[in-house]
Design a protein around this motif. Structure first.
Motif, PDB file in Angstrom:
ATOM      1  N   PRO A  87       0.811  -1.231   0.000  1.00 14.06           N
ATOM      2  CA  PRO A  87       0.000   0.000   0.000  1.00 14.06           C
ATOM      3  C   PRO A  87       0.844   1.281   0.000  1.00 14.06           C
ATOM      4  O   PRO A  87       1.817   1.388   0.718  1.00 14.06           O
ATOM      5  CB  PRO A  87      -0.805  -0.118   1.302  1.00 14.06           C
ATOM      6  N   ILE A  88       0.448   2.231  -0.861  1.00 12.92           N
ATOM      7  CA  ILE A  88       1.020   3.590  -0.842  1.00 12.92           C
ATOM      8  C   ILE A  88      -0.171   4.542  -0.775  1.00 12.92           C
ATOM      9  O   ILE A  88      -0.694   4.983  -1.804  1.00 12.92           O
ATOM     10  CB  ILE A  88       1.884   3.893  -2.079  1.00 12.92           C
ATOM     11  N   THR A  89      -0.588   4.883   0.413  1.00 14.49           N
ATOM     12  CA  THR A  89      -1.886   5.529   0.633  1.00 14.49           C
ATOM     13  C   THR A  89      -2.014   6.881  -0.052  1.00 14.49           C
ATOM     14  O   THR A  89      -2.996   7.152  -0.737  1.00 14.49           O
ATOM     15  CB  THR A  89      -2.135   5.700   2.142  1.00 14.49           C
ATOM     16  N   PHE A  90      -1.032   7.751   0.109  1.00 15.43           N
ATOM     17  CA  PHE A  90      -1.192   9.149  -0.301  1.00 15.43           C
ATOM     18  C   PHE A  90      -0.604   9.478  -1.671  1.00 15.43           C
ATOM     19  O   PHE A  90      -0.658  10.633  -2.085  1.00 15.43           O
ATOM     20  CB  PHE A  90      -0.571  10.077   0.746  1.00 15.43           C
ATOM     21  N   LEU A  91      -0.063   8.494  -2.362  1.00 14.27           N
ATOM     22  CA  LEU A  91       0.561   8.790  -3.660  1.00 14.27           C
ATOM     23  C   LEU A  91      -0.456   9.351  -4.646  1.00 14.27           C
ATOM     24  O   LEU A  91      -0.211  10.368  -5.310  1.00 14.27           O
ATOM     25  CB  LEU A  91       1.213   7.532  -4.242  1.00 14.27           C
ATOM     26  N   GLY A  92      -1.606   8.702  -4.763  1.00 19.29           N
ATOM     27  CA  GLY A  92      -2.626   9.149  -5.706  1.00 19.29           C
ATOM     28  C   GLY A  92      -3.103  10.557  -5.407  1.00 19.29           C
ATOM     29  O   GLY A  92      -3.227  11.394  -6.308  1.00 19.29           O
ATOM     30  N   LEU A  93      -3.379  10.821  -4.137  1.00 15.33           N
ATOM     31  CA  LEU A  93      -3.834  12.160  -3.727  1.00 15.33           C
ATOM     32  C   LEU A  93      -2.804  13.211  -4.111  1.00 15.33           C
ATOM     33  O   LEU A  93      -3.161  14.289  -4.633  1.00 15.33           O
ATOM     34  CB  LEU A  93      -4.056  12.175  -2.214  1.00 15.33           C
ATOM     35  N   LEU A  94      -1.551  12.920  -3.874  1.00 17.99           N
ATOM     36  CA  LEU A  94      -0.474  13.878  -4.131  1.00 17.99           C
ATOM     37  C   LEU A  94      -0.329  14.169  -5.622  1.00 17.99           C
ATOM     38  O   LEU A  94      -0.380  15.327  -6.047  1.00 17.99           O
ATOM     39  CB  LEU A  94       0.839  13.318  -3.567  1.00 17.99           C
ATOM     40  N   GLY A 118       0.688  13.205   3.256  1.00 18.88           N
ATOM     41  CA  GLY A 118      -0.096  13.558   4.440  1.00 18.88           C
ATOM     42  C   GLY A 118      -0.059  15.049   4.727  1.00 18.88           C
ATOM     43  O   GLY A 118      -1.088  15.662   5.031  1.00 18.88           O
ATOM     44  N   VAL A 119       1.128  15.629   4.598  1.00 19.39           N
ATOM     45  CA  VAL A 119       1.261  17.085   4.785  1.00 19.39           C
ATOM     46  C   VAL A 119       0.445  17.824   3.726  1.00 19.39           C
ATOM     47  O   VAL A 119      -0.260  18.794   4.023  1.00 19.39           O
ATOM     48  CB  VAL A 119       2.750  17.509   4.715  1.00 19.39           C
ATOM     49  N   TYR A 120       0.517  17.338   2.491  1.00 17.12           N
ATOM     50  CA  TYR A 120      -0.229  17.971   1.400  1.00 17.12           C
ATOM     51  C   TYR A 120      -1.735  17.819   1.605  1.00 17.12           C
ATOM     52  O   TYR A 120      -2.511  18.729   1.296  1.00 17.12           O
ATOM     53  CB  TYR A 120       0.184  17.348   0.073  1.00 17.12           C
ATOM     54  N   PHE A 121      -2.153  16.680   2.148  1.00 16.63           N
ATOM     55  CA  PHE A 121      -3.568  16.439   2.445  1.00 16.63           C
ATOM     56  C   PHE A 121      -4.084  17.455   3.475  1.00 16.63           C
ATOM     57  O   PHE A 121      -5.173  18.014   3.332  1.00 16.63           O
ATOM     58  CB  PHE A 121      -3.742  15.018   2.974  1.00 16.63           C
ATOM     59  N   ILE A 122      -3.287  17.703   4.523  1.00 14.57           N
ATOM     60  CA  ILE A 122      -3.663  18.695   5.542  1.00 14.57           C
ATOM     61  C   ILE A 122      -3.757  20.086   4.905  1.00 14.57           C
ATOM     62  O   ILE A 122      -4.681  20.860   5.192  1.00 14.57           O
ATOM     63  CB  ILE A 122      -2.641  18.692   6.699  1.00 14.57           C
ATOM     64  N   TYR A 123      -2.804  20.388   4.004  1.00 17.15           N
ATOM     65  CA  TYR A 123      -2.840  21.671   3.292  1.00 17.15           C
ATOM     66  C   TYR A 123      -4.131  21.804   2.480  1.00 17.15           C
ATOM     67  O   TYR A 123      -4.771  22.869   2.477  1.00 17.15           O
ATOM     68  CB  TYR A 123      -1.612  21.781   2.386  1.00 17.15           C
ATOM     69  N   LEU A 124      -4.526  20.744   1.785  1.00 17.02           N
ATOM     70  CA  LEU A 124      -5.751  20.776   0.986  1.00 17.02           C
ATOM     71  C   LEU A 124      -6.981  20.990   1.857  1.00 17.02           C
ATOM     72  O   LEU A 124      -7.893  21.745   1.504  1.00 17.02           O
ATOM     73  CB  LEU A 124      -5.904  19.475   0.192  1.00 17.02           C
ATOM     74  N   LEU A 125      -7.006  20.320   3.020  1.00 18.31           N
ATOM     75  CA  LEU A 125      -8.137  20.489   3.940  1.00 18.31           C
ATOM     76  C   LEU A 125      -8.241  21.932   4.431  1.00 18.31           C
ATOM     77  O   LEU A 125      -9.329  22.513   4.478  1.00 18.31           O
ATOM     78  CB  LEU A 125      -7.989  19.536   5.135  1.00 18.31           C
TER      79      LEU A 125
END
Length: 316
Positions: free
Chosen positions: A240-247, A302-309
């Motif tokens: 699993p690479i959880t955040f690759l797609g989001l990034l 994960g950092v980028y996800f927090i930025y998006l939120l």
């Protein structure tokens, strides 16, 4: 700069990084090093392409840029399958089991779970896709809890094997699995081609898509199956690479600034390859294999996800 020029630039960067990865410090052992690095690059291209492709389609369907297919619970199901096999039969079973059989069994179970989930939830009229995401999130939590429960009970030496499965790795990918994965991804891409034309309209939302004449539920079901198969293949291949797609998908939107998926999908695949090849170079040359690539990707993602939120919160 036009989108075609931007895609050309991404392709050049991807080729330069690939060449750097292949030939940097290769020494005199070409016969040994080059085939291993070639297989690693092949695995990176397949995995990165499948994750970026599926995430782009998934975000278009859900009309939400902070969601990834992992919310369907497939990553948690993957870990549950690996943990259950070791818990019931011991780690020796994974060693003795044919790699092709184990791979196809894992992919098959993950796709079967997705198919049953879609069948049950879309059987009733009026069920929207967010209900599916909610159920997927619940199942993901359940699978994660069951995995943690079994991991606590197993022998510490066995847990080391489970722990290795928690992080994606491109260092010991089986060559036969690469060929099987490539064939499956090509077949899924051919199947997807007939639905490609609907993505630009689906990005407008359910109501607009229906008003413009699209059989929304029919198309979305088929696209979700494509997403499930691609994520299952990439996860079973390397982990699993959880955040690759989001990034990579959000970076693609920012870089290309277009709604046309014929550019977005290619761009996301190229950015994914750049991120993985560049990340693998850092892992091998800077960290000297002390840190898994998935940890770096998940940290940045994960950092980028927090930025998006936070960005979305301000826009509200």
């Amino acid at each position: 700069m036009g989108n075609k020029a931007k895609l050309g630039l991404l392709a050049v960067i991807a080729l330069v990084l690939t060449a750097l990865f292949m030939f940097w410090n290769i020494g005199s052992n070409w016969d040994y090093v080059l085939p291993r690095r070639t297989m690693k690059i092949f695995a990176i291209i397949l995995t990165g392409g499948a994750i970026a492709f599926s995430t782009m389609v998934f975000q278009t369907i859900t009309n939400n840029r902070i969601l990834t297919p992992s919310i369907l619970g497939l990553d948690s199901l993957y870990m549950l399958i690996q943990t259950f096999v070791i818990f019931m039969f011991g780690s020796g079973t994974l060693t003795m089991m044919n790699h092709n059989v184990h791979f196809l069994m894992t992919v098959g179970l993950m796709v079967l779970f997705s198919g049953i989930l879609y069948k049950v939830l879309f059987k009733r009229e009026g069920q929207n896709i967010y209900y599916l995401l909610l159920i997927g999130l619940i199942f993901g939590t359940l699978f994660g809890s069951l995995s943690s429960f079994m991991q606590v009970l197993i022998d510490p030496n066995e847990f080391q094997i489970v722990q290795d499965k928690m992080f994606a790795s491109f260092n010991n990918v089986n060559t036969d699995l690469l060929y099987i994965s490539a064939i499956l991804i090509v077949l899924v891409t051919i199947y997807f081609a007939r639905y490609m034309k609907y993505l630009d309209v689906l990005s407008l939302g359910r109501d607009h898509a229906i008003n413009l004449g699209i059989n929304y539920d029919y198309v979305v079901k088929r696209l979700l199956i494509v997403v499930a198969i691609l994520i299952s293949i990439s996860t079973a291949l390397v982990g699993p690479i959880t955040f690759l797609g989001l990034l990579v998908v959000n970076v693609t939107y920012q870089f290309l600034k277009t709604y046309q998926h014929k550019y977005l999908i290619i761009g996301s695949v190229l950015i994914s390859i750049v991120a993985l090849v560049g990340g693998q170079l850092i892992v091998e040359r800077v960290f000297e294999f002390t840190t898994p690539l998935s940890v770096i990707i998940n940290f940045v993602g994960g950092v980028y996800f927090i930025y998006l939120l936070l960005k979305e919160n301000k826009s509200w």
